[in-house]
Design a protein around this motif. Structure first.
Motif, PDB file in Angstrom:
ATOM      1  N   TYR A 220      -6.291  -1.014   7.695  1.00  0.00           N
ATOM      2  CA  TYR A 220      -7.590  -0.761   6.829  1.00  0.00           C
ATOM      3  C   TYR A 220      -7.414   0.222   5.559  1.00  0.00           C
ATOM      4  CZ  TYR A 220     -12.483   0.374   6.770  1.00  0.00           C
ATOM      5  OH  TYR A 220     -13.875   0.361   6.040  1.00  0.00           O
ATOM      6  N   HIS A 221      -6.647   1.146   5.506  1.00  0.00           N
ATOM      7  CA  HIS A 221      -6.548   1.943   4.436  1.00  0.00           C
ATOM      8  C   HIS A 221      -5.336   1.575   3.518  1.00  0.00           C
ATOM      9  CE1 HIS A 221      -9.731   4.760   5.910  1.00  0.00           C
ATOM     10  NE2 HIS A 221      -9.239   4.433   7.274  1.00  0.00           N
ATOM     11  N   ARG A 222      -4.286   0.967   3.712  1.00  0.00           N
ATOM     12  CA  ARG A 222      -3.111   0.964   3.435  1.00  0.00           C
ATOM     13  C   ARG A 222      -2.706  -0.330   2.763  1.00  0.00           C
ATOM     14  NH1 ARG A 222      -3.797   5.559   1.477  1.00  0.00           N
ATOM     15  NH2 ARG A 222      -2.690   7.484   2.248  1.00  0.00           N
ATOM     16  N   LEU A 233       0.603  -6.381   0.828  1.00  0.00           N
ATOM     17  CA  LEU A 233       1.369  -5.165   0.707  1.00  0.00           C
ATOM     18  C   LEU A 233       0.817  -4.091   1.372  1.00  0.00           C
ATOM     19  CD1 LEU A 233       3.245  -2.877  -0.899  1.00  0.00           C
ATOM     20  CD2 LEU A 233       1.445  -2.774  -2.755  1.00  0.00           C
ATOM     21  N   ILE A 234       1.609  -3.231   2.022  1.00  0.00           N
ATOM     22  CA  ILE A 234       1.017  -2.050   2.838  1.00  0.00           C
ATOM     23  C   ILE A 234       2.088  -0.964   2.521  1.00  0.00           C
ATOM     24  CG2 ILE A 234       1.106  -0.919   5.220  1.00  0.00           C
ATOM     25  CD1 ILE A 234       0.057  -3.677   6.375  1.00  0.00           C
ATOM     26  N   PHE A 235       1.571   0.383   2.263  1.00  0.00           N
ATOM     27  CA  PHE A 235       2.390   1.337   2.045  1.00  0.00           C
ATOM     28  C   PHE A 235       2.124   2.557   2.718  1.00  0.00           C
ATOM     29  CE2 PHE A 235      -1.232   1.970  -0.822  1.00  0.00           C
ATOM     30  CZ  PHE A 235      -1.470   3.135  -0.686  1.00  0.00           C
ATOM     31  N   LEU A 236       2.980   3.515   3.049  1.00  0.00           N
ATOM     32  CA  LEU A 236       2.688   4.486   3.901  1.00  0.00           C
ATOM     33  C   LEU A 236       3.549   5.789   3.311  1.00  0.00           C
ATOM     34  CD1 LEU A 236       3.557   3.076   7.483  1.00  0.00           C
ATOM     35  CD2 LEU A 236       1.314   4.064   6.578  1.00  0.00           C
ATOM     36  N   THR A 237       2.717   6.859   3.209  1.00  0.00           N
ATOM     37  CA  THR A 237       3.104   8.060   2.403  1.00  0.00           C
ATOM     38  C   THR A 237       3.811   9.085   3.105  1.00  0.00           C
ATOM     39  OG1 THR A 237       1.228   9.218   2.684  1.00  0.00           O
ATOM     40  CG2 THR A 237       1.343   7.634   0.737  1.00  0.00           C
ATOM     41  N   LYS A 238       4.384  10.334   2.607  1.00  0.00           N
ATOM     42  CA  LYS A 238       5.119  11.327   3.396  1.00  0.00           C
ATOM     43  C   LYS A 238       3.781  11.805   4.488  1.00  0.00           C
ATOM     44  CE  LYS A 238       6.876  13.121  -0.122  1.00  0.00           C
ATOM     45  NZ  LYS A 238       7.596  14.216  -0.901  1.00  0.00           N
ATOM     46  N   LEU A 269       6.221  -4.138   3.291  1.00  0.00           N
ATOM     47  CA  LEU A 269       6.037  -2.537   3.779  1.00  0.00           C
ATOM     48  C   LEU A 269       6.772  -1.722   3.144  1.00  0.00           C
ATOM     49  CD1 LEU A 269       4.398  -0.728   5.727  1.00  0.00           C
ATOM     50  CD2 LEU A 269       6.605  -0.993   7.301  1.00  0.00           C
ATOM     51  N   ILE A 270       6.164  -0.920   2.228  1.00  0.00           N
ATOM     52  CA  ILE A 270       6.964   0.148   1.467  1.00  0.00           C
ATOM     53  C   ILE A 270       6.647   1.561   2.083  1.00  0.00           C
ATOM     54  CG2 ILE A 270       7.419   0.954  -0.765  1.00  0.00           C
ATOM     55  CD1 ILE A 270       6.368  -1.573  -1.873  1.00  0.00           C
TER      56      ILE A 270
END
Length: 339
Positions: A220-222, A233-238, A269-270
């Motif tokens: 939903y958010h990334r 593309l999906i990314f996840l931050t620290k 996925l990054i």
């Protein structure tokens, strides 16, 4: 198998054996290591499994996982075992840089070394090799090797479960890299005692609550869709890692969900993992994300499932991915995707 006689001679008499696999081990890495351990133990060898980093907890039900030595947590113990090993078995990786800080101690070891792996372009650092990029999983090659040695009697239900785990996970539950051969071998593993229903639950239906919430958040958010290139593309931050308490294995499978979209052919996925940016790529059909990983992100893997890394900020990594994709798509798959 070209080196079958070398392997047969090497395992004829009991030895101190170390089995290694790659950093961020997956189901095929763990399953192949534990299956080969069970086989060698049954043949009278003393066997230890060493992994560079921790493995996902959803594989902790497999046999002897409590005895696996994790180099990141026990470097001295790992070093000691490698130093006294008379045989080193390298499973599910084809180059020494995949085992990080163990590279030089393995390279300099005088132990007999063998590789069992299904990735392309294996490095020649071993005395014996079982390598087949056409294989669906390293666990498939372990099965083939045991059969070729004439030792199917050692494939107990427990050993068969280890092999089946690697096959299930590396094919995405029989979604990609599926061949008539792997289906026949999987059927044989069922005949040898694998309970498919049980393993489906243990591997794919055993999530902690945070993983399902992380999946929903990611979608939903990334998630971004590059519609014109049919790329997701999906990314996840620290900060995301801290918010959800993400540990190894928690992001497993997230990238695959984007391929459920009709018009997404490539998914990425990054993730920002303590300053190292990790890329996980998946694709449909004949589109090779292996080429994408190899040409642009210091990585590789399989045609439909590959990965890479770089030492930059997450923002720079995302920008690079978005800048690379148009040219990559246009040069590699202009007809299939753009039309």
């Amino acid at each position: 198998m070209e080196d079958l006689s070398l392997i047969k001679n090497a395992i004829q008499y009991p030895q101190n054996v170390v089995i290694l696999s790659h950093r961020n081990p997956d189901g095929d890495a763990i399953g192949s290591c534990l299956a080969w351990k069970l086989f060698l133990m049954a043949k009278g060898h003393k066997v230890h499994v060493i992994l560079p980093s921790e493995f996902p907890l959803n594989f902790s039900w497999l046999p002897y996982t409590n005895e696996i030595v994790i180099y990141d947590l026990q470097p001295e113990r790992a070093k000691e075992l490698i130093e006294v090993a008379s045989m080193i078995c390298c499973l599910d990786f084809n180059s020494l840089d995949r085992i990080d800080r163990m590279t030089e101690m393995v390279r300099s070891s005088t132990a007999f070394k063998m590789m069992i792996d299904h990735h392309i372009d294996p490095e020649p650092f071993v005395q014996a090799m079982v390598s087949d990029p056409a294989a669906s999983a390293t666990c498939e090659l372990i099965f083939d090797l045991i059969i070729a040695l004439g030792e199917e009697k050692y494939i107990t239900p427990t050993l068969a479960e280890c092999l089946y785990t690697g096959i299930l996970t590396d094919t995405g539950n029989f979604v990609h890299a599926v061949t008539p051969a792997i289906m026949r071998k999987s059927a044989r593993l069922l005949e040898l005692g694998v309970d498919n229903d049980k393993l489906q639950i243990l591997i794919f239906k055993n999530l902690p609550e945070k993983q399902l919430r992380l999946l929903g958040y990611s979608l939903y958010h990334r998630m971004e869709i590059m519609t014109e290139y049919q790329v997701g593309l999906i990314f996840l931050t620290k900060e995301d890692y801290a918010k959800f308490g993400i540990s190894r294995g928690d992001t497993e499978g997230i990238v695959n969900y984007m391929l459920q979209l009709k018009d997404v052919q490539i998914a990425a996925l990054i993730t920002d993992q303590n300053g190292i940016i990790k890329f996980s790529f998946r694709s449909k059909g004949d589109i090779s994300v292996q080429a994408l990983a190899r040409e642009h992100f210091n990585g590789g893997g399989h045609k439909n499932a590959s990965g890479g890394y770089q030492h930059t900020s997450l923002k720079e990594a995302i920008e690079k991915f978005k800048s690379v994709i148009p040219k990559f798509v246009q040069s590699h798959y202009p007809i299939q995707i753009l039309n």
